[in-house]
Scaffold this motif. Structure first.
Motif, short mmCIF file in Angstrom:
data_model
loop_
_atom_site.label_atom_id
_atom_site.label_comp_id
_atom_site.label_asym_id
_atom_site.label_seq_id
_atom_site.Cartn_x
_atom_site.Cartn_y
_atom_site.Cartn_z
N ALA A 146 0.82 -1.22 0.00
CA ALA A 146 0.00 0.00 0.00
C ALA A 146 0.85 1.26 0.00
O ALA A 146 0.39 2.33 -0.42
CB ALA A 146 -0.93 0.00 1.21
N SER A 147 2.09 1.17 0.46
CA SER A 147 2.97 2.34 0.55
C SER A 147 3.29 2.94 -0.81
O SER A 147 3.58 4.14 -0.90
CB SER A 147 4.27 1.93 1.26
OG SER A 147 5.11 3.04 1.46
N ASP A 148 3.23 2.12 -1.86
CA ASP A 148 3.53 2.63 -3.20
C ASP A 148 2.77 1.87 -4.27
O ASP A 148 1.80 2.37 -4.83
CB ASP A 148 5.03 2.59 -3.47
CG ASP A 148 5.41 3.17 -4.84
OD1 ASP A 148 4.53 3.51 -5.63
OD2 ASP A 148 6.62 3.28 -5.11
N VAL A 149 3.17 0.64 -4.56
CA VAL A 149 2.68 0.00 -5.78
C VAL A 149 1.16 -0.18 -5.80
O VAL A 149 0.54 0.00 -6.85
CB VAL A 149 3.38 -1.35 -6.05
CG1 VAL A 149 4.81 -1.13 -6.48
CG2 VAL A 149 3.32 -2.28 -4.85
N LEU A 150 0.57 -0.53 -4.67
CA LEU A 150 -0.89 -0.67 -4.66
C LEU A 150 -1.54 0.70 -4.84
O LEU A 150 -2.45 0.86 -5.65
CB LEU A 150 -1.37 -1.31 -3.36
CG LEU A 150 -2.88 -1.38 -3.17
CD1 LEU A 150 -3.55 -2.16 -4.29
CD2 LEU A 150 -3.24 -1.95 -1.80
N GLY A 151 -1.07 1.70 -4.07
CA GLY A 151 -1.63 3.04 -4.21
C GLY A 151 -1.40 3.62 -5.60
O GLY A 151 -2.26 4.33 -6.14
N THR A 152 -0.26 3.29 -6.20
CA THR A 152 0.02 3.79 -7.55
C THR A 152 -0.87 3.11 -8.58
O THR A 152 -1.43 3.76 -9.47
CB THR A 152 1.50 3.58 -7.88
OG1 THR A 152 2.30 4.39 -7.00
CG2 THR A 152 1.81 3.97 -9.32
N GLY A 172 2.00 -3.09 -19.09
CA GLY A 172 3.02 -3.31 -18.07
C GLY A 172 2.59 -4.39 -17.10
O GLY A 172 1.51 -4.29 -16.51
N ASP A 173 3.44 -5.41 -16.94
CA ASP A 173 3.08 -6.51 -16.03
C ASP A 173 4.00 -6.58 -14.83
O ASP A 173 4.14 -7.64 -14.20
CB ASP A 173 3.08 -7.85 -16.79
CG ASP A 173 4.45 -8.24 -17.32
OD1 ASP A 173 5.41 -7.44 -17.19
OD2 ASP A 173 4.58 -9.35 -17.88
N GLY A 174 4.64 -5.46 -14.49
CA GLY A 174 5.37 -5.38 -13.23
C GLY A 174 4.41 -5.22 -12.08
O GLY A 174 3.19 -5.34 -12.23
N ALA A 175 4.95 -4.93 -10.91
CA ALA A 175 4.12 -4.85 -9.71
C ALA A 175 3.02 -3.81 -9.83
O ALA A 175 1.88 -4.04 -9.45
CB ALA A 175 5.00 -4.57 -8.49
N VAL A 176 3.35 -2.63 -10.39
CA VAL A 176 2.35 -1.58 -10.50
C VAL A 176 1.26 -1.98 -11.49
O VAL A 176 0.06 -1.79 -11.24
CB VAL A 176 2.99 -0.25 -10.91
CG1 VAL A 176 1.92 0.79 -11.25
CG2 VAL A 176 3.88 0.27 -9.79
N GLY A 177 1.64 -2.55 -12.61
CA GLY A 177 0.64 -2.99 -13.57
C GLY A 177 -0.28 -4.04 -12.98
O GLY A 177 -1.51 -3.99 -13.17
N LEU A 178 0.28 -4.99 -12.24
CA LEU A 178 -0.54 -6.01 -11.61
C LEU A 178 -1.48 -5.41 -10.56
O LEU A 178 -2.63 -5.83 -10.44
CB LEU A 178 0.36 -7.07 -10.97
CG LEU A 178 1.13 -7.94 -11.98
CD1 LEU A 178 2.24 -8.72 -11.27
CD2 LEU A 178 0.19 -8.89 -12.72
N MET A 179 -0.98 -4.42 -9.82
CA MET A 179 -1.86 -3.72 -8.87
C MET A 179 -2.95 -2.94 -9.60
O MET A 179 -4.06 -2.79 -9.10
CB MET A 179 -1.04 -2.78 -7.99
CG MET A 179 -0.06 -3.46 -7.04
SD MET A 179 -0.83 -4.51 -5.78
CE MET A 179 -0.78 -6.11 -6.58
N GLY A 180 -2.63 -2.45 -10.80
CA GLY A 180 -3.64 -1.78 -11.61
C GLY A 180 -4.75 -2.73 -12.01
O GLY A 180 -5.93 -2.34 -12.05
N VAL A 181 -4.39 -3.98 -12.31
CA VAL A 181 -5.40 -4.99 -12.62
C VAL A 181 -6.32 -5.18 -11.41
O VAL A 181 -7.55 -5.15 -11.53
CB VAL A 181 -4.72 -6.33 -12.99
CG1 VAL A 181 -5.77 -7.44 -13.08
CG2 VAL A 181 -3.97 -6.20 -14.31
#
Length: 340
Positions: A146-152, A172-181
């Motif tokens: 939640a500190s970054d990738v989920l919030g982003t 993008g299938d990195g951490a941020v892209g996956l959190m975007g999904v």
């Protein structure tokens, strides 16, 4: 204290550094309980971003408050907390509008370095969110996300106007892209198209709610998304990479009137004004105002409604941070959690 310091591209060391101290009355000092390596940390690791000498690393953190400045009123010693990768007062006019990452007093936590046993948190009242209690061990990865990738990823999905009846594509299938999904589905998107060439990341995207997988890139990827959307393009697109190709792919995959939420840290991206003009898309993005979403995200995690911690696929002690950087650089890991 022990802390991660990058000396040159590919040269990551864990060294002794002075313990942080209160510098401003609005500061807090936390003992970190978990930190992690971000995809954006790979830009200097790969030499794309230049370093100005040995640089403390890290901007994501979970911890326990050890000391507070005399002006801090909402956070107390002993609190378990999570905070944004951007420190903000959360009271200025920009913050009140929901853009805490561009606070008039903002401090980038990457300039402080949180891949360490302790960290100074500026603007503690506005930056830190108190957890409801001592987190269960299995919740730690999710709270750290939640500190970054989920919030982003969440901000990207909001910027892409994810919602009921809408189709969202994720570049993008990195951490941020996956959190975007995950975020797009949680916000009610009917269809989420994840663009990925990696079987493990495709599987995780499916677990987070992706309904379709597109393996093509560039124009072929755009064509494939249009084929999946009756030739129109997606209602919204999340851009989570930050390269010329990814940005062009995101804009190209959006239908006229569609929304592109771009959160990949851009490097050498230039947009053709005429192409953008005739695309008729909305562009909205930048550094994610994670602090806007943190209270809601903490509640969703605490109640076990979402499990973003699944994005961590490698856990190492802080002392082995160099191996974590190498694993992410070589795509042997999506995101690395460092224990303390």
């Amino acid at each position: 204290m022990r802390a991660v310091v990058m000396h040159a591209p590919g040269d990551v060391r864990v060294e002794d550094r002075a313990d942080p101290v209160i510098l401003e009355p609005t500061d807090a000092v936390i003992r970190t309980t978990a930190v992690c390596i971000c995809g954006s940390d790979l830009w200097p690791y790969r030499g794309v971003e230049m370093l100005d000498g040995p640089t403390p690393m890290g901007h994501e953190y979970l911890g326990i408050v050890e000391e507070v400045g005399e002006a801090v009123s909402t956070i107390a010693v002993g609190d378990h907390v999570v905070g944004s990768f951007v420190a903000s007062d959360n009271t200025c006019e920009i913050c009140r509008a929901g853009y805490q990452s561009r606070c008039v007093h903002q401090v980038m936590m990457g300039g402080i370095g949180t891949q360490a046993e302790r960290a100074r948190i500026p603007l503690a009242d506005g930056t830190l969110v108190r957890l409801p209690g001592v987190p269960d061990e299995d919740l730690v990865p999710s709270l750290l996300a939640a500190s970054d990738v989920l919030g982003t990823g969440w901000f990207a999905a909001v910027a892409a106007e994810a919602g009921p009846g809408r189709t969202i594509a994720v570049v993008g299938d990195g951490a941020v892209g996956l959190m975007g999904v995950l975020a797009a589905r949680r916000l009610g998107a009917e269809r989420v198209i994840a663009m990925s060439r990696h079987a493990d990341r495709q599987a995780l995207a499916r677990r987070f709610g992706a309904t379709d997988i597109v393996t093509e890139r560039g124009q072929a990827g755009v064509d494939r998304i249009r084929a999946l959307t009756d030739g129109l393009g997606a209602h919204g697109v999340i851009e989570a990479v930050g390269t010329q190709e990814s940005m062009e792919q995101a804009i190209g995959a959006a239908r006229p009137g569609g929304h592109v939420g771009f959160v990949g840290v851009t490097h050498d991206v230039e947009l053709n004004g005429l192409d953008l003009f005739f695309s008729s898309v909305h562009l909205h993005g930048g550094p994610a105002p994670v602090r806007r979403f943190l209270p809601e995200l903490v509640e969703l995690i605490w109640d076990r409604t979402i499990d973003p911690g699944l994005v961590f696929d490698l856990t190492l002690p802080l002392e082995e941070a160099a191996a974590g950087y190498e694993a992410m650089d070589q795509r042997r890991a999506t995101k690395v959690l460092l224990t303390l």
